[in-house]
Design a protein around this motif. Structure first.
Motif, PDB file in Angstrom:
ATOM      1  N   VAL A  29      10.098  -2.237   1.205  1.00  0.00           N
ATOM      2  CA  VAL A  29       9.506  -1.157   0.423  1.00  0.00           C
ATOM      3  C   VAL A  29       8.817  -1.732  -0.802  1.00  0.00           C
ATOM      4  CG1 VAL A  29      11.195   0.540   1.215  1.00  0.00           C
ATOM      5  CG2 VAL A  29      11.580  -0.663  -0.917  1.00  0.00           C
ATOM      6  N   VAL A  30       7.746  -1.056  -1.193  1.00  0.00           N
ATOM      7  CA  VAL A  30       6.954  -1.472  -2.348  1.00  0.00           C
ATOM      8  C   VAL A  30       7.211  -0.507  -3.497  1.00  0.00           C
ATOM      9  CG1 VAL A  30       4.593  -1.659  -3.228  1.00  0.00           C
ATOM     10  CG2 VAL A  30       5.162  -2.604  -0.987  1.00  0.00           C
ATOM     11  N   GLY A  31       7.575  -1.064  -4.629  1.00  0.00           N
ATOM     12  CA  GLY A  31       7.707  -0.285  -5.855  1.00  0.00           C
ATOM     13  C   GLY A  31       6.432  -0.444  -6.659  1.00  0.00           C
ATOM     14  N   LEU A  32       5.955   0.653  -7.207  1.00  0.00           N
ATOM     15  CA  LEU A  32       4.707   0.637  -7.962  1.00  0.00           C
ATOM     16  C   LEU A  32       4.877   1.316  -9.314  1.00  0.00           C
ATOM     17  CD1 LEU A  32       2.414   1.712  -5.015  1.00  0.00           C
ATOM     18  CD2 LEU A  32       2.279  -0.489  -6.180  1.00  0.00           C
ATOM     19  N   ARG A  60       2.014  -3.697   7.830  1.00  0.00           N
ATOM     20  CA  ARG A  60       2.808  -2.806   8.693  1.00  0.00           C
ATOM     21  C   ARG A  60       4.308  -3.002   8.526  1.00  0.00           C
ATOM     22  NH1 ARG A  60       3.046  -5.217  14.536  1.00  0.00           N
ATOM     23  NH2 ARG A  60       3.025  -7.400  13.957  1.00  0.00           N
ATOM     24  N   ALA A  61       4.728  -4.093   7.865  1.00  0.00           N
ATOM     25  CA  ALA A  61       6.150  -4.299   7.587  1.00  0.00           C
ATOM     26  C   ALA A  61       6.643  -3.377   6.469  1.00  0.00           C
ATOM     27  CB  ALA A  61       6.417  -5.758   7.214  1.00  0.00           C
ATOM     28  N   VAL A  62       5.712  -2.859   5.671  1.00  0.00           N
ATOM     29  CA  VAL A  62       6.080  -1.973   4.559  1.00  0.00           C
ATOM     30  C   VAL A  62       6.345  -0.572   5.109  1.00  0.00           C
ATOM     31  CG1 VAL A  62       5.292  -0.927   2.397  1.00  0.00           C
ATOM     32  CG2 VAL A  62       4.745  -3.328   2.902  1.00  0.00           C
ATOM     33  N   LYS A  63       7.543  -0.058   4.817  1.00  0.00           N
ATOM     34  CA  LYS A  63       7.968   1.228   5.371  1.00  0.00           C
ATOM     35  C   LYS A  63       7.798   2.400   4.415  1.00  0.00           C
ATOM     36  CE  LYS A  63       9.329  -0.799   9.109  1.00  0.00           C
ATOM     37  NZ  LYS A  63       8.164  -1.233   9.869  1.00  0.00           N
ATOM     38  N   ALA A  64       7.728   2.113   3.111  1.00  0.00           N
ATOM     39  CA  ALA A  64       7.650   3.202   2.138  1.00  0.00           C
ATOM     40  C   ALA A  64       7.222   2.656   0.783  1.00  0.00           C
ATOM     41  CB  ALA A  64       9.006   3.904   2.018  1.00  0.00           C
ATOM     42  N   LEU A  65       6.797   3.586  -0.075  1.00  0.00           N
ATOM     43  CA  LEU A  65       6.415   3.282  -1.454  1.00  0.00           C
ATOM     44  C   LEU A  65       7.360   4.020  -2.387  1.00  0.00           C
ATOM     45  CD1 LEU A  65       2.558   3.896  -1.098  1.00  0.00           C
ATOM     46  CD2 LEU A  65       3.787   1.734  -0.817  1.00  0.00           C
ATOM     47  N   ALA A  66       7.567   3.459  -3.575  1.00  0.00           N
ATOM     48  CA  ALA A  66       8.458   4.090  -4.547  1.00  0.00           C
ATOM     49  C   ALA A  66       7.887   3.960  -5.949  1.00  0.00           C
ATOM     50  CB  ALA A  66       9.837   3.423  -4.495  1.00  0.00           C
ATOM     51  N   SER A  67       8.201   4.957  -6.789  1.00  0.00           N
ATOM     52  CA  SER A  67       7.810   4.898  -8.187  1.00  0.00           C
ATOM     53  C   SER A  67       8.763   5.774  -9.001  1.00  0.00           C
ATOM     54  CB  SER A  67       6.352   5.353  -8.367  1.00  0.00           C
ATOM     55  OG  SER A  67       5.909   5.022  -9.679  1.00  0.00           O
ATOM     56  N   ILE A  68       8.425   5.976 -10.251  1.00  0.00           N
ATOM     57  CA  ILE A  68       9.234   6.805 -11.137  1.00  0.00           C
ATOM     58  C   ILE A  68       8.738   8.252 -11.064  1.00  0.00           C
ATOM     59  CG2 ILE A  68       7.778   6.360 -13.161  1.00  0.00           C
ATOM     60  CD1 ILE A  68      10.468   6.162 -14.784  1.00  0.00           C
ATOM     61  N   ASP A  69       9.640   9.203 -11.250  1.00  0.00           N
ATOM     62  CA  ASP A  69       9.266  10.620 -11.105  1.00  0.00           C
ATOM     63  C   ASP A  69       8.209  11.079 -12.119  1.00  0.00           C
ATOM     64  OD1 ASP A  69      10.915  10.732 -13.347  1.00  0.00           O
ATOM     65  OD2 ASP A  69      12.402  12.041 -12.425  1.00  0.00           O
ATOM     66  N   LEU A 106      -3.009   6.458  -2.365  1.00  0.00           N
ATOM     67  CA  LEU A 106      -2.597   5.240  -1.673  1.00  0.00           C
ATOM     68  C   LEU A 106      -1.604   5.571  -0.558  1.00  0.00           C
ATOM     69  CD1 LEU A 106      -2.722   2.097  -1.568  1.00  0.00           C
ATOM     70  CD2 LEU A 106      -0.656   2.123  -2.971  1.00  0.00           C
ATOM     71  N   ALA A 107      -0.622   6.401  -0.857  1.00  0.00           N
ATOM     72  CA  ALA A 107       0.374   6.786   0.156  1.00  0.00           C
ATOM     73  C   ALA A 107      -0.312   7.468   1.336  1.00  0.00           C
ATOM     74  CB  ALA A 107       1.432   7.697  -0.460  1.00  0.00           C
ATOM     75  N   ARG A 108      -1.292   8.328   1.035  1.00  0.00           N
ATOM     76  CA  ARG A 108      -2.047   9.009   2.094  1.00  0.00           C
ATOM     77  C   ARG A 108      -2.823   8.015   2.948  1.00  0.00           C
ATOM     78  NH1 ARG A 108      -3.011  13.313  -1.154  1.00  0.00           N
ATOM     79  NH2 ARG A 108      -4.857  12.384  -2.067  1.00  0.00           N
ATOM     80  N   GLN A 109      -3.535   7.119   2.289  1.00  0.00           N
ATOM     81  CA  GLN A 109      -4.331   6.114   3.010  1.00  0.00           C
ATOM     82  C   GLN A 109      -3.464   5.255   3.930  1.00  0.00           C
ATOM     83  OE1 GLN A 109      -6.467   3.675   0.185  1.00  0.00           O
ATOM     84  NE2 GLN A 109      -7.689   5.394  -0.576  1.00  0.00           N
ATOM     85  N   LEU A 110      -2.290   4.863   3.428  1.00  0.00           N
ATOM     86  CA  LEU A 110      -1.413   3.967   4.185  1.00  0.00           C
ATOM     87  C   LEU A 110      -0.505   4.731   5.155  1.00  0.00           C
ATOM     88  CD1 LEU A 110      -0.329   1.566   1.304  1.00  0.00           C
ATOM     89  CD2 LEU A 110      -2.127   1.204   3.009  1.00  0.00           C
ATOM     90  N   GLU A 111      -0.511   6.064   5.019  1.00  0.00           N
ATOM     91  CA  GLU A 111       0.376   6.927   5.827  1.00  0.00           C
ATOM     92  C   GLU A 111       1.831   6.505   5.661  1.00  0.00           C
ATOM     93  OE1 GLU A 111      -1.203   6.928   9.809  1.00  0.00           O
ATOM     94  OE2 GLU A 111      -3.021   7.979   9.195  1.00  0.00           O
ATOM     95  N   LEU A 112       2.218   6.310   4.395  1.00  0.00           N
ATOM     96  CA  LEU A 112       3.590   5.921   4.069  1.00  0.00           C
ATOM     97  C   LEU A 112       4.222   6.975   3.169  1.00  0.00           C
ATOM     98  CD1 LEU A 112       3.173   2.123   3.232  1.00  0.00           C
ATOM     99  CD2 LEU A 112       4.328   3.105   5.226  1.00  0.00           C
ATOM    100  N   PRO A 113       5.531   7.181   3.342  1.00  0.00           N
ATOM    101  CA  PRO A 113       6.217   8.093   2.415  1.00  0.00           C
ATOM    102  C   PRO A 113       6.266   7.483   1.018  1.00  0.00           C
ATOM    103  CG  PRO A 113       7.803   7.035   3.897  1.00  0.00           C
ATOM    104  CD  PRO A 113       6.429   6.617   4.346  1.00  0.00           C
ATOM    105  N   LEU A 114       6.205   8.354   0.021  1.00  0.00           N
ATOM    106  CA  LEU A 114       6.262   7.940  -1.380  1.00  0.00           C
ATOM    107  C   LEU A 114       7.454   8.659  -2.005  1.00  0.00           C
ATOM    108  CD1 LEU A 114       5.122   6.683  -3.988  1.00  0.00           C
ATOM    109  CD2 LEU A 114       3.452   8.530  -4.063  1.00  0.00           C
TER     110      LEU A 114
END
Length: 137
Positions: free
Chosen positions: A11-14, A41-50, A61-69
């Motif tokens: 997972v990627v933290g941003l 494709r190894a990245v399963k999700a994105l994370a950040s602060i609320d 970015l989440a939309r483009q990559l089709e990853l949950p944020l």
């Protein structure tokens, strides 16, 4: 070839400044993954602060990559302070935690893995954003 069940959960933290574009975030992500020879494709999700819940660049970015944020509160992220590679006083003053990217990556990785996680890419800074990548310890 790794089947999805044995592939590591990465997972990627941003963290980013207000108004940071999806293109800037994507450039940072591509650069970090390339430098560490990790496939996107190894990245399963994105994370950040609320506090960034409505940040257009992150959402795009989440939309483009089709990853949950996923978002975490500063209190949830503060628990990861002892494990950060870098403590940013500015981040603390603005968010209540010393590092959004690293702590968000660790928090989400541990939630998804349901076990200990470690930073695989420590904080990378680029223009208006920071990035970190975490996976199973």
């Amino acid at each position: 070839m790794n089947d999805a069940s044995t592939a590591p959960t990465l997972v990627v933290g941003l963290g980013c400044q207000r108004g940071c574009t999806a293109a800037t975030l994507r450039a940072l992500l591509d650069q970090a993954l390339q430098a560490h020879r990790i496939e996107l494709r190894a990245v399963k999700a994105l994370a950040s602060i609320d506090l960034k819940r409505d940040e257009p660049g992150l959402l795009e970015l989440a939309r483009q990559l089709e990853l949950p944020l996923q978002y975490f509160s500063s209190a949830e992220l503060a628990a990861y302070q002892p494990r950060l590679s870098h403590h940013s006083q500015i981040a603390y003053e603005r968010t209540g935690c010393y590092g959004v990217a690293e702590s968000a990556a660790l928090a989400l990785a541990e939630r998804l893995i349901q076990g200990p996680a470690k930073l695989l890419i420590a904080r990378q800074k680029y223009a208006q954003a920071t990035l970190a990548l975490a996976g199973a310890a």
